[in-house]
Design an enzyme around this catalytic site. Structure first.
Site, short mmCIF file in Angstrom:
data_model
loop_
_atom_site.label_atom_id
_atom_site.label_comp_id
_atom_site.label_asym_id
_atom_site.label_seq_id
_atom_site.Cartn_x
_atom_site.Cartn_y
_atom_site.Cartn_z
N SER A 224 27.06 93.85 92.93
CA SER A 224 27.76 92.56 92.92
C SER A 224 28.74 92.52 91.76
O SER A 224 28.49 93.11 90.71
CB SER A 224 26.76 91.41 92.76
OG SER A 224 26.24 91.39 91.44
N ASP A 225 29.86 91.80 91.94
CA ASP A 225 30.62 91.45 90.75
C ASP A 225 29.71 90.54 89.91
O ASP A 225 28.75 89.96 90.41
CB ASP A 225 31.95 90.78 91.08
CG ASP A 225 32.93 90.87 89.89
OD1 ASP A 225 32.47 91.17 88.75
OD2 ASP A 225 34.13 90.62 90.07
N TRP A 226 30.05 90.45 88.64
CA TRP A 226 29.13 89.84 87.67
C TRP A 226 28.88 88.37 88.01
O TRP A 226 29.76 87.54 87.90
CB TRP A 226 29.68 90.05 86.26
CG TRP A 226 29.15 91.31 85.62
CD1 TRP A 226 28.58 91.40 84.38
CD2 TRP A 226 29.09 92.64 86.16
NE1 TRP A 226 28.17 92.70 84.14
CE2 TRP A 226 28.46 93.47 85.20
CE3 TRP A 226 29.45 93.22 87.38
CZ2 TRP A 226 28.22 94.84 85.41
CZ3 TRP A 226 29.22 94.59 87.58
CH2 TRP A 226 28.61 95.36 86.61
#
Ligand code: BGC
Length: 719
Positions: A251-253
């Site tokens: 996932s992106d952060w």
């Protein structure tokens, strides 16, 4: 200097792929499955869940699993170098790498980044970037990626991934997908039709998958109203099934929104685990519970872990990989080993060859030992407070050599334009006058004293397409008093240049991109002509902002322009750009002749699935050749470009699309044949109905030229 840089690059361009690891997914999967059998569900959950923001040395961390000698994984930014580290190389940004149109430099940069990451014990280096692709010229992160064209971006993605992974680090292709703007990126839905997605936005990711990228980062936005990081269509159906992606999705952060939804959609790792330090984890014990209640099948958890382990084996990180050093700011670690090696040579070569010469009246450039020179503008010098004084380069003070945000690294040093010009000026006996502020009146008085004035203007992230710091006023004030004004622009993306170009005393415009630590040296190589400029624009520079036909959306974005972004849009609507995609001048000139092409092969090829999709999509089905001659007076390199127009049997498609390029260095009077190989996919369109790439029947138009508008040779292709 250039010669030694080049022989170094050639040496790098031929490593045996897989020298670092198996380079063999089947072998990596066999090992991963054996290791999986030794893990408890708690171990597995620990491997897929980040430890929490700043709970480890890197921007993303997991805990070690000692029973299988698996380390605490370190995931670190970013696409142009290692963030939060000292003594690392601050490479040119993606966009300036793209503007070299030079696959060997793309590979060399990837390899060098990979070596530095490995040297610091980083397992996953969070780049390269293909999303944003750059459909919106003001998009704040376009500079992290390579080009507003899927073909050029795709070649750059593949070369970078191959370089990074051959050096031993896992690459991470990001941000997948539809992350074309920063505003509302965490709420906006990118509503992209299936054909547009395949032919534009997915295309460079497919090339990264074909290059065996081990991880893909799902983006913050929604795609067709579902969060990307829990979008089964994107993560499972398209990425893992259609493209046969063997690695894992991270996932992106804090881009994850649910426990079971994301797991069942195909997310494999969540980062940083919690929501930037709130200590609330959507996986961790919640995922363990979801497995116990069968909300998430055991097979899905096993698949996540197998993919993560296989990727680790694939690049050989199970064998003697360096451990993470304490070098990040929050780890208190200042220092760490110096991992730069001779990478400054790659950085300089890209800073130099990424420069695009836009205008050069009466051969104003190269400079020929001028008696006097005025250097004007704040972009000529290093930020007086220090090159790294603003966190993540979050100010635009001093020369613009990097963008802003997570895609930055600290400069080990920064050679500003003035530093490099002064060094040459002292050899040439040139008197230098400077005004290193952006105050127009001071600039004018400095310029009045000199025969030639170089105005350095910078632009950053972006409310409009005008130069920052009132750059137009500065250039105007200087050009009012100086007959030979040369404008050097560092910019994160296109600018409207009309006000500057309307000044008759502006005799040259040098488009120097976002060039990293060697910016000044690369610029001096071009200004003084030790190398002819050979960069070409990786996007279109328009006459007016509205000419692009797209802008930052305040709500959801329906991508109603479809396939028609950048030059595709200008061509469709017969809009004259100021400088078109692919444009760039040289100190020499080139002629084009002798177009040849083979018929399109009718052999069906293999229809088995392989990373990147059905394998026959990547078979060469036709080749085109042309002869390029340097008919000028100095050595130079030309980027010959191949554009293809599909037959009338295909659905409406841009009149021409980039489908090949070839950069060739030639001495004066020398000629060479360039060869373009066309893959089946390059000649196909995506048919949403059948969910297949279709190679249409009929006559294809072939254009070979020096830009998307400067088409020197035309022909046709048929089966
Ligand atoms: C960015 C990513 C980056 C991550 C970790 C996110 O906000 O979008 O590109 O890798 O932060 O710093």
């Amino acid at each position: 200097m250039q010669i030694s840089a080049f022989s170094f690059l050639l040496a790098l361009a031929t490593p045996v792929f897989g020298a670092a690891g198996d380079g063999d997914w089947a072998a990596a999967y066999t090992k991963a499955k054996a290791a999986l059998g030794k893990l408890s569900n708690q171990d597995k959950v620990n491997m897929v869940t980040g430890s929490g923001w700043q709970k480890g040395p890197c921007v993303g961390n997991t805990v070690a699993i000692n029973s299988i000698n698996y380390p605490a994984l370190c995931l670190q930014d970013g696409p142009l170098g290692i963030r939060y580290a000292q003594q690392v190389t601050a490479f040119p940004a993606g966009i300036t790498t793209g503007s070299t149109w030079d696959p060997s430099l793309m590979y060399a940069r990837g390899y060098a980044i990979g070596e530095e990451a490995k040297g610091l014990g980083v397992h996953v280096q969070l780049g390269p970037v293909a999303g944003p692709l750059g459909k919106i010229p003001t998009g704040g992160r376009n500079w992290e990626g390579f080009a507003a064209d899927p073909y050029l971006s795709g070649i750059a993605m593949a070369e970078t991934v191959e370089g990074m992974q051959a050096a031993g680090v896992q690459a991470c292709a990001k941000h997948y997908i539809g992350n074309e703007q920063e505003l509302h990126r965490g709420t906006q839905s990118a509503n992209i039709d299936d054909r547009t997605n395949h032919e534009l936005y997915l295309w460079p990711f497919a090339d990264a998958v074909k290059a065996n990228v081990t991880s893909v980062m799902c983006s913050y936005n929604k795609f067709n109203t579902t969060w990307v990081c829990e979008n089964k269509q994107l993560l499972t159906n398209i990425l893992k099934d259609e493209l046969d992606f063997q690695g894992y999705v991270v996932s992106d952060w804090a881009g994850q929104h649910s426990t079971a939804g994301s797991a069942n959609a195909g997310l494999d790792m969540t980062m940083p685990g919690d929501n930037f330090g709130d200590n609330k984890f959507l996986w961790g014990s919640a995922l363990l519970q979801a497995i116990q209640t069968s909300e998430v099948p055991q097979s899905r958890l096993d698949d996540m872990v197998t993919r993560i382990l296989a990727s680790w084996y694939f690049v050989g990180q199970d064998k003697g990989y360096p451990s993470v050093q304490g070098w990040t700011s929050w780890n208190g670690g200042i220092g760490g080993p110096n991992v730069q090696g001779d990478h400054k040579n790659v950085a300089r070569a890209i800073a130099r060859d990424g420069i695009v010469l836009l205008k050069n009246d009466d051969n104003a450039l190269p400079l020929k030992k001028p008696a006097s020179l005025a250097i004007i503008g704040d972009d000529a010098i290093v930020n007086p407070k220090g090159a790294n004084s603003c966190e993540d380069r979050g100010c635009d003070s001093g020369t613009l050599a990097m963008g802003w945000g997570s895609g930055t690294a600290d400069f080990p040093y920064l050679i500003a334009p003035l530093d490099a010009i002064k060094a040459q000026a002292s050899k040439d006996g040139t008197t230098i006058t400077t005004s290193t502020t952006d105050d127009p009146s001071q600039g004018a008085s400095a310029a009045a004293a000199a025969a030639t004035a170089i105005v350095e203007g910078a632009a950053g992230d972006r409310l409009n397409l005008d130069p920052w710091h009132n750059g137009n006023d500065l250039v105007k004030a200087v050009a009012n008093v100086n007959k030979k004004t040369i404008v050097v622009v560092h910019s994160a993306g296109p600018l409207i240049l009309e006000p500057i170009l309307s000044l008759p005393n502006v005799v040259a415009v040098v488009w120097a991109g976002i060039p990293g630590q060697e910016t000044g040296n690369g610029l001096a190589d071009i200004l003084y002509g030790s190398t002819s400029p050979s960069g070409k624009l990786p996007y279109t520079i328009a006459k007016a902002p509205s000419d692009y036909g797209v802008s930052i959306a305040s709500g959801d974005d329906n991508y109603s322009e479809g396939l028609y972004i950048d030059y595709r849009h200008f061509d469709k609507n017969s809009i004259s750009p100021r400088y078109e995609f692919g444009f760039g001048l040289s100190y020499t000139t080139f002629s084009y002749s002798s177009l040849t092409s083979t018929p399109i092969s009718t052999s069906p090829g293999s229809t088995t699935k392989a990373p990147g999709g059905i394998s026959n999509l990547y078979d060469t089905v036709a080749t085109v050749t042309a002869t390029i001659t340097n008919n000028g007076t100095v050595a130079g390199a030309e980027v010959a470009q191949l554009y293809i127009g599909l037959p009338s049997s295909a659905p409406a498609t841009p009149v021409r699309q980039l489908r090949g390029f070839n950069k060739i260095s030639l001495q004066p009077a020398a000629s060479a044949t360039v060869k373009f190989t066309l893959r089946r996919k390059d000649l196909s369109y995506w048919d949403s109905g059948s969910q297949k790439w279709v190679l249409p029947t009929g006559t294809f138009n072939v254009f070979v030229g020096a830009s998307s508008r400067d088409l020197r040779l035309t022909g046709t292709l048929t089966a």
